[in-house]
Scaffold this motif. Structure first.
Motif, PDB file in Angstrom:
ATOM      1  N   TYR A 166      45.468   9.565 101.033  1.00 57.65           N
ATOM      2  CA  TYR A 166      46.456   9.846  99.990  1.00 57.65           C
ATOM      3  C   TYR A 166      46.493  11.352  99.776  1.00 57.65           C
ATOM      4  O   TYR A 166      45.463  11.969  99.474  1.00 57.65           O
ATOM      5  N   PHE A 197      47.227  -0.470  95.816  1.00 61.51           N
ATOM      6  CA  PHE A 197      46.265   0.465  95.239  1.00 61.51           C
ATOM      7  C   PHE A 197      46.525   0.570  93.739  1.00 61.51           C
ATOM      8  O   PHE A 197      47.532   0.068  93.214  1.00 61.51           O
ATOM      9  N   THR A 198      45.606   1.247  93.045  1.00 58.58           N
ATOM     10  CA  THR A 198      45.708   1.410  91.604  1.00 58.58           C
ATOM     11  C   THR A 198      45.656   2.882  91.248  1.00 58.58           C
ATOM     12  O   THR A 198      44.711   3.591  91.635  1.00 58.58           O
ATOM     13  N   PHE A 199      46.659   3.350  90.541  1.00 57.80           N
ATOM     14  CA  PHE A 199      46.672   4.743  90.111  1.00 57.80           C
ATOM     15  C   PHE A 199      45.540   5.004  89.125  1.00 57.80           C
ATOM     16  O   PHE A 199      45.187   4.146  88.296  1.00 57.80           O
ATOM     17  N   GLY A 200      44.980   6.216  89.192  1.00 53.85           N
ATOM     18  CA  GLY A 200      43.917   6.593  88.269  1.00 53.85           C
ATOM     19  C   GLY A 200      44.423   7.110  86.943  1.00 53.85           C
ATOM     20  O   GLY A 200      43.655   7.252  85.991  1.00 53.85           O
ATOM     21  N   GLN A 215      55.793  -1.897  91.355  1.00 55.53           N
ATOM     22  CA  GLN A 215      54.726  -1.371  90.497  1.00 55.53           C
ATOM     23  C   GLN A 215      54.658  -2.174  89.214  1.00 55.53           C
ATOM     24  O   GLN A 215      55.682  -2.433  88.568  1.00 55.53           O
ATOM     25  N   ASN A 218      49.504   0.101  86.415  1.00 54.69           N
ATOM     26  CA  ASN A 218      48.961   1.096  87.349  1.00 54.69           C
ATOM     27  C   ASN A 218      48.880   0.576  88.776  1.00 54.69           C
ATOM     28  O   ASN A 218      48.512   1.315  89.695  1.00 54.69           O
ATOM     29  N   SER A 219      49.178  -0.713  88.972  1.00 63.41           N
ATOM     30  CA  SER A 219      49.040  -1.332  90.286  1.00 63.41           C
ATOM     31  C   SER A 219      50.323  -1.166  91.096  1.00 63.41           C
ATOM     32  O   SER A 219      51.420  -1.470  90.610  1.00 63.41           O
ATOM     33  N   PRO A 253      44.804   7.720  93.124  1.00 65.44           N
ATOM     34  CA  PRO A 253      44.600   6.270  93.145  1.00 65.44           C
ATOM     35  C   PRO A 253      43.313   5.882  93.854  1.00 65.44           C
ATOM     36  O   PRO A 253      42.681   6.681  94.541  1.00 65.44           O
ATOM     37  N   SER A 254      42.945   4.607  93.686  1.00 65.49           N
ATOM     38  CA  SER A 254      41.767   4.054  94.357  1.00 65.49           C
ATOM     39  C   SER A 254      42.026   2.584  94.641  1.00 65.49           C
ATOM     40  O   SER A 254      43.074   2.040  94.316  1.00 65.49           O
TER      41      SER A 254
END
Length: 264
Positions: A166, A197-200, A215, A218-219, A253-254
């Motif tokens: 990313y 992924f999930t935004f931080g 979306q 956050n997903s 994201p993670s």
């Protein structure tokens, strides 16, 4: 719960399944009288089986159907197919596996004619099923005239076969531009991809290129387009990115997963 929605005679890679018809809904041909001599009923299913008894999770399993019109008159029928993943726990849908919705299409038989078709389903690398069953039925005038079932075993794929990078290309107060690259680190080609992924932070995507997206909070889910679904072993897919906004945080994201499997 994920679902595979299959539409008649359309190669919908973004929806995870294919209908592989040699000549579309009217894939019927004249059949020899010798072959129809033992034919009983209105429509008889001559064979319905997967091309291989075992597939590796992440590959497409394709079942071929051959059926015969047992009558001396043309028959207009409907063929319906649906599938189900099975695991060690029996009838419970295995973790990581989607529900497969039915597909129905016309099946037009010539007098004593034969119909052929093929139904393909992607077995996700993240699906923990040990087998997959495809069910097929023919209907004439609303009545069921023939049914069959095909089964293929599924062997486990690699635990992780993807690497995600990313890259935040630019950032300003309240906005950003980012790109994502996907590397296939496995030994099998990827014929469809679904990246989650999930935004931080509190980012919201407003525009995406190189993928279809959804979306929720956050997903984020990115799915390949019709032109970039295939990633060869060892290859890296680029050209996927998006523009977004943020208010309090643009943290990276993670939790990247590709087709349900965590990526490095």
């Amino acid at each position: 719960m994920r679902r595979i929605l299959r539409l008649a005679a359309l190669p919908i890679l973004a929806l995870f399944a294919l209908v592989l018809a040699g000549a579309g809904p009217a894939a019927a041909a004249a059949h020899s009288s010798a072959a129809t001599a033992s034919c009983t009923g209105t429509i008889q299913i001559d064979s319905f089986a997967f091309g291989t008894p075992v597939v590796t999770a992440g590959q497409t399993a394709t079942a071929k159907l051959v059926a015969t019109n047992c009558t001396a008159q043309p028959v207009s029928a409907t063929v319906e197919a649906y599938g189900r993943f099975f695991g060690p726990s029996g009838n419970t849908l295995p973790p990581g596996c989607p529900v497969v919705d039915p597909i129905a299409m016309p099946a037009n038989f010539a007098a004593n004619g034969q119909y052929t078709n093929a139904f393909g389903t992607l077995t996700f690398a993240g699906c923990s099923a040990t087998s997959y069953q495809e069910y097929v039925s023919f209907f004439v005038g609303g009545a069921t005239v023939a049914t069959a079932t095909a089964t293929v075993a599924i062997q486990g794929g690699a635990t992780s076969s993807c690497h995600i990078v990313y890259t935040k290309q630019s950032e300003w107060q309240g906005g950003f531009v980012a790109a994502v690259s996907i590397t296939n680190t496995g030994t099998l080609p990827i014929s469809y991809w679904r990246l989650t992924f999930t935004f931080g932070g509190d980012q919201r995507i407003s525009y995406v290129w190189g993928a279809n997206f959804a979306q929720t909070g956050n997903s984020v889910t990115l799915v390949n387009t019709a032109n970039n679904g295939t990633i060869a072993p060892g290859a890296t897919l680029t050209g996927v990115g998006f523009v977004g906004s943020w208010q309090s945080s643009d943290a990276p994201p993670s939790g990247f997963t590709l087709n349900g499997v965590p990526c490095a």
